[in-house]
Structures are given as structure tokens and as C-alpha cells.
Design an enzyme around this catalytic site. Sequence first.
Site, mmCIF file in Angstrom:
data_model
loop_
_atom_site.group_PDB
_atom_site.id
_atom_site.type_symbol
_atom_site.label_atom_id
_atom_site.label_comp_id
_atom_site.label_asym_id
_atom_site.label_seq_id
_atom_site.Cartn_x
_atom_site.Cartn_y
_atom_site.Cartn_z
ATOM 1 N N ASP A 83 11.084 13.459 4.574
ATOM 2 C CA ASP A 83 11.241 14.869 4.172
ATOM 3 C C ASP A 83 12.063 14.917 2.887
ATOM 4 O O ASP A 83 12.766 13.964 2.551
ATOM 5 C CB ASP A 83 11.942 15.690 5.265
ATOM 6 N N SER A 84 11.957 16.046 2.192
ATOM 7 C CA SER A 84 12.748 16.208 0.978
ATOM 8 C C SER A 84 14.243 16.247 1.305
ATOM 9 O O SER A 84 15.066 16.025 0.432
ATOM 10 C CB SER A 84 12.348 17.496 0.271
ATOM 11 N N CYS A 106 7.111 17.083 5.701
ATOM 12 C CA CYS A 106 7.511 18.022 4.656
ATOM 13 C C CYS A 106 6.234 18.748 4.247
ATOM 14 O O CYS A 106 5.290 18.109 3.762
ATOM 15 C CB CYS A 106 8.093 17.245 3.476
ATOM 16 N N GLU A 141 20.127 24.001 3.352
ATOM 17 C CA GLU A 141 20.720 22.709 2.932
ATOM 18 C C GLU A 141 22.216 22.876 2.654
ATOM 19 O O GLU A 141 23.004 21.981 2.897
ATOM 20 C CB GLU A 141 20.017 22.149 1.690
ATOM 21 N N CYS A 188 7.363 25.349 6.789
ATOM 22 C CA CYS A 188 8.356 24.508 6.105
ATOM 23 C C CYS A 188 9.225 23.934 7.212
ATOM 24 O O CYS A 188 9.639 24.668 8.123
ATOM 25 C CB CYS A 188 9.197 25.352 5.150
ATOM 26 N N HIS A 232 12.163 23.154 7.402
ATOM 27 C CA HIS A 232 13.513 23.712 7.545
ATOM 28 C C HIS A 232 13.511 24.975 8.430
ATOM 29 O O HIS A 232 14.519 25.296 9.037
ATOM 30 C CB HIS A 232 14.088 24.094 6.182
#
Length: 271
Positions: free
Chosen positions: A7-8, A70, A162, A194, A196
Site C-alpha cells: 500500500d502507499s 491500494c 495518515e 480506498c 484507508h
Amino acid sequence: MAVGIFDSGLGGLTVFSAVEKKMPDQSFVYLGDNLNAPYGVRDASNVFDLTTKCIERLWDEGCDLVVLACNTASAAALKKIQEEWVPKNKRVLGVFVPLIESLTNRSWGDNSPPKEVKIQNVALFATPSTVASRAFQRELAYRAIGVDVESQACGGLVDAIEDGDLILADALVRSHVEALKRKMPNPQAAILGCTHYPLLENIFKEALGPSVEVFSQANLVAASLSDYLLRHPEMVGEIKAKNVFITTGDPVIVSARATQFLKRPVKFKPA
Ligand code: DGL
């Protein structure tokens, strides 16, 4: 050999949690490109370059199979990776297809022609790059006809998560849901596109209201990966080894945030 999860940043931990729960005996190597997150505001060629560099790093860890946990990387780069880049003895899978298979009531890997499906109005919440790629609509069109998709690019949300700023994240979710509802007042289903966003699933559900079915990507990816490994036992590799966590960012900061998200100690090592 283990299965690589990419993932990023931290969002892929939602997928990692679900696959670990589903396959407790399988070993995983998680790589977060925290140094370069967020990906969601980058163009497709930049996402391709960053993603392929991280996949190569996972190959160095012995992961012949890498899951792009991701959506942005899956949407902006996976097609090109699979068609032009990945060598024959390696596999790279994404997170979009399992979700769409579930939305369209298909079993894993069912490649029959597109059919009419029950759900006709779908709200997609994703990063600006994922929305711009239209990959979700493309993959859906292969499998279903007559589905109207309205997308909402949720600018700022990944950064807020984040950064651990959950008050800002809460406000952003509510305003993005409002904006979506102005375009599509009565969606039947919502996709949190997404990795997240499941960290804020309850806020999405509250803002969308009880009549909207929210699809949880992490569990669908876990089910699909477990099925894939049954069909491709050569990709299973070493089992019951310890899971490894790697970051391109600062391991101390990333470990602290990951521990907060997973609610158990997680230690990242530098890439
Ligand atoms: N977590 C990623 C996704 O699923 C991307 C977040 C980002 O780096 O912008 O889209």
C-alpha cells in the site's frame, strides 16, 4: 517465500488485518510506501513508477505474489503492470475485482458476459487518481449492465488519516457524502474505494444512512486471496513464518501509527 501486501501507506493494514484473520497460517510481508504517500493525487505514470519499485522490493523479500492493497495503484497502474511489466513466474493482483464480483453477485474469477444486476445506483468514494482513472467503471462494465456509478473524489481524507487527525477526517467524510448525495440522492450501495476509508466506515455508514449497503473491501479481498491460493498452491510459499512490516518512511513514526490502527504492537523495519 511469503505473500506481499503493498500500500502507499497505512491504509493497506485494513486489508492485511482481514487476510491475516482469514489465513492465520500464511506468512505476509507488508510494504508501505509512506515516504511517497499519498498516491491519490499523483498521475498514473508516477503511480506506476512508485508501485513497480515497491513490488521489486517485495520480490527481494521472496514474495512471488504481490497484492496491491491500494485502490489507487490498482486503478492507475495494475492493468499496465499485468499486461506489460510482470514476468511470467510472478503475479500481481489488485483489490478492485473482488469488490466488483461481490457487487455483481459473481463467484471469484467468473468471466461470463455482463449481466443485469440487482443494484443499479452505486456511490464510489475514492482518491482523486482512482476516480480519474475510471478503472472501477471499466471493470464493472465487463461484468454488469445498467449500473449507474457516481464517484466522489475524497480530497484530503488520506492525508488526515495518515496524520492521525480524526476530527478533520470525520468532517471530510460528512462533507464528501453530502456532495455525493447532491449528485445521486438515493444510492443503493456505497463502495469505500480506498483502503484507508474502512478506518472511518462507521462515519460513512452514519452519514449515508441505513438504506445504503456499504461494501467492505478488506474482507472481500481476503476471501478472494484465500480462494486464489487454494487454486495456486505454488504461490503459498513458506507458512507460519513471522509476518514482516517494511516502510519507506520513518519506521518509528510508522510503527506508532500502525500500532494505533491495528490496536496491537507492530514494528516496521526500513525499506
Ligand atoms: N490507500 C490507497 C488507496 O487505496 C491510496 C491512498 C493514497 O496514497 O492516496 O487508494
